[in-house]
Design an enzyme around this catalytic site. Sequence first.
Site, PDB file in Angstrom:
ATOM      1  N   TYR A 148       1.024  -0.969  -0.067  1.00 15.22           N
ATOM      2  CA  TYR A 148       0.658   0.020   0.019  1.00 15.22           C
ATOM      3  C   TYR A 148       0.613   1.142   0.265  1.00 15.22           C
ATOM      4  O   TYR A 148       0.520   2.550  -0.308  1.00 15.22           O
ATOM      5  CB  TYR A 148      -0.919  -0.065   0.843  1.00 15.22           C
ATOM      6  CG  TYR A 148      -2.016  -0.592   1.035  1.00 15.22           C
ATOM      7  CD1 TYR A 148      -3.410  -0.467  -0.027  1.00 15.22           C
ATOM      8  CD2 TYR A 148      -3.579  -0.549   1.933  1.00 15.22           C
ATOM      9  CE1 TYR A 148      -3.941  -1.311  -0.638  1.00 15.22           C
ATOM     10  CE2 TYR A 148      -4.790  -0.470   1.200  1.00 15.22           C
ATOM     11  CZ  TYR A 148      -4.507  -1.525   0.320  1.00 15.22           C
ATOM     12  OH  TYR A 148      -5.984  -1.285  -0.040  1.00 15.22           O
ATOM     13  N   LYS A 215       5.260 -14.451   5.961  1.00 16.71           N
ATOM     14  CA  LYS A 215       6.225 -15.240   4.438  1.00 16.71           C
ATOM     15  C   LYS A 215       7.487 -14.936   5.108  1.00 16.71           C
ATOM     16  O   LYS A 215       8.255 -14.408   4.140  1.00 16.71           O
ATOM     17  CB  LYS A 215       5.652 -14.370   3.281  1.00 16.71           C
ATOM     18  CG  LYS A 215       6.408 -15.165   2.021  1.00 16.71           C
ATOM     19  CD  LYS A 215       5.400 -16.670   2.326  1.00 16.71           C
ATOM     20  CE  LYS A 215       6.581 -17.926   0.969  1.00 16.71           C
ATOM     21  NZ  LYS A 215       6.271 -19.152   1.562  1.00 16.71           N
ATOM     22  N   ASP A 266       1.915 -18.890   3.670  1.00 19.70           N
ATOM     23  CA  ASP A 266       1.291 -20.186   2.404  1.00 19.70           C
ATOM     24  C   ASP A 266       0.766 -21.115   3.240  1.00 19.70           C
ATOM     25  O   ASP A 266      -0.767 -21.761   2.984  1.00 19.70           O
ATOM     26  CB  ASP A 266       2.159 -20.228   1.838  1.00 19.70           C
ATOM     27  CG  ASP A 266       3.699 -21.046   1.581  1.00 19.70           C
ATOM     28  OD1 ASP A 266       4.096 -20.018   2.325  1.00 19.70           O
ATOM     29  OD2 ASP A 266       3.189 -21.721   2.373  1.00 19.70           O
ATOM     30  N   ASP A 290      -4.818  -8.618   2.774  1.00 23.33           N
ATOM     31  CA  ASP A 290      -5.743  -8.630   2.018  1.00 23.33           C
ATOM     32  C   ASP A 290      -5.917 -10.367   1.301  1.00 23.33           C
ATOM     33  O   ASP A 290      -7.777 -10.369   1.328  1.00 23.33           O
ATOM     34  CB  ASP A 290      -4.554  -8.154   0.890  1.00 23.33           C
ATOM     35  CG  ASP A 290      -5.592  -7.339  -0.252  1.00 23.33           C
ATOM     36  OD1 ASP A 290      -6.805  -7.404  -0.781  1.00 23.33           O
ATOM     37  OD2 ASP A 290      -5.083  -7.256  -1.008  1.00 23.33           O
TER      38      ASP A 290
END
Length: 400
Positions: A148, A215, A266, A290
């Site tokens: 963003y 991640k 994930d 998101d």
Amino acid sequence: MPSIAYQDGRWIVPDQPTIPFIEGDGTGPDIWRGAVRVFDAAIAKTSGGARKVEWLEVLAGEKAFKATGSWLPDETLDVIRRYRVAIKGPLTTPVGGGMRSLNVALRQLLDLYACIRPVRYFKGVPAPVTNPGRLDVVIFRENIEDVYAGIEYQAESAEARALIEFLRDRFGAKIRPESAIGIKPMSKFGSQRLVVKAIQYAIKSGRPSVTLVHKGNIMKFTEGGFRDWGYAVAAERFGAQTIPESDTGGARVPQGKVLIKDRIADAMFQQLVLRPREYSVIAAPNLNGDYLSDAAAAQVGGLGLAPGGNVGDGYAVYEATHGTAPKYAGQDKVNPSSVILSGVMMFEELGWDDVARAIVRGLEAAVLTKRVTYDLARQLPGATEVSTSAFADTIIEHLA
Ligand code: NAP
């Protein structure tokens, strides 16, 4: 007109506050008309007339552009700043208007750094998983940094070329010269204030855990930073009320403590489907959050019933998470639940829990009547399609 105040991290809410609203573009006005009747009825019913909201319209989007030539007039921002808490319908994103998105602009200008999305199941709503009721999470997504921040350069542009050369010459990075370049800044400050909000929420609402989703196995300093800064702030600021997963030794979490754990992004998608009960509050950087919010919403039956809030320190704007659905504009057809449930979040934040509960009960009962808007009716065997306003009426009849 009385306004909501904010002192020492707390809202001070008069009995008759003024709350600005943006009705939104496309189907926004249809939805807002239904939603505001539900809000007023629930407030009147729970307070016997002692409380009332003075709704104050402010302009943004197409309506603002037609009236003022600006998509987001300064006056709108000034009014929201003055009254602190606002609610909005969906807004058209101007194409080629020099502004990436009105929603993003609003969040950045008011520093609404936490995008909060509760995801829970409503009985009777068709869902793709066998036990949708097992998912009940509140996702706190960082709303300002990461992707963003919008630092991205087109392939072969002067900026991309200059950055590639700089990274090659200065740090020996190997990047194809014709590549596009995006940069995702993530700071300790930005990550920690988001995690703090998530932990405060978990403590206040008696939720058992906060999961940091990242991640960090691949992006060690940005995403990995988010995880490390998250654990650090949990220990520094909430050491007495939280416990990191690594300290439990696999044993039960001591009574009254919020468990702080982390999961790689994930794996988290899989976990939410296979072990939804193990997750309660989630704190995530912008992009992970998101994806995760929409995937979680799909698991319980889709975005039509998914509310959202953008919250900073002393400012908050609640909003439908879907767009303007322009093809249905003016038809009194679409589902108003996303804005209605965003209102529920707003009333909870302001401490009007009785209003919030009454609306949720009304909505649950309305869905069970099977007299629902087209989006639910087409999936629910035996359902009758009703208009936006008729569905709002059914919710009002069932407020409890
Ligand atoms: P959209 O407006 O969310 O609509 C996509 C589809 O979702 C609709 O055609 C409809 O599906 C379903 N839908 C959306 N809202 C619904 C509701 N209240 N009740 C029932 N079904 C609903 O997405 P879009 O067409 O991609 O975007 C349109 C405009 O909205 C764009 O200008 C976009 O930038 C903007 N937008 C704004 C926001 C925001 O303000 N927060 C968010 C996203 C997009 P079916 O036709 O299959 O029934």
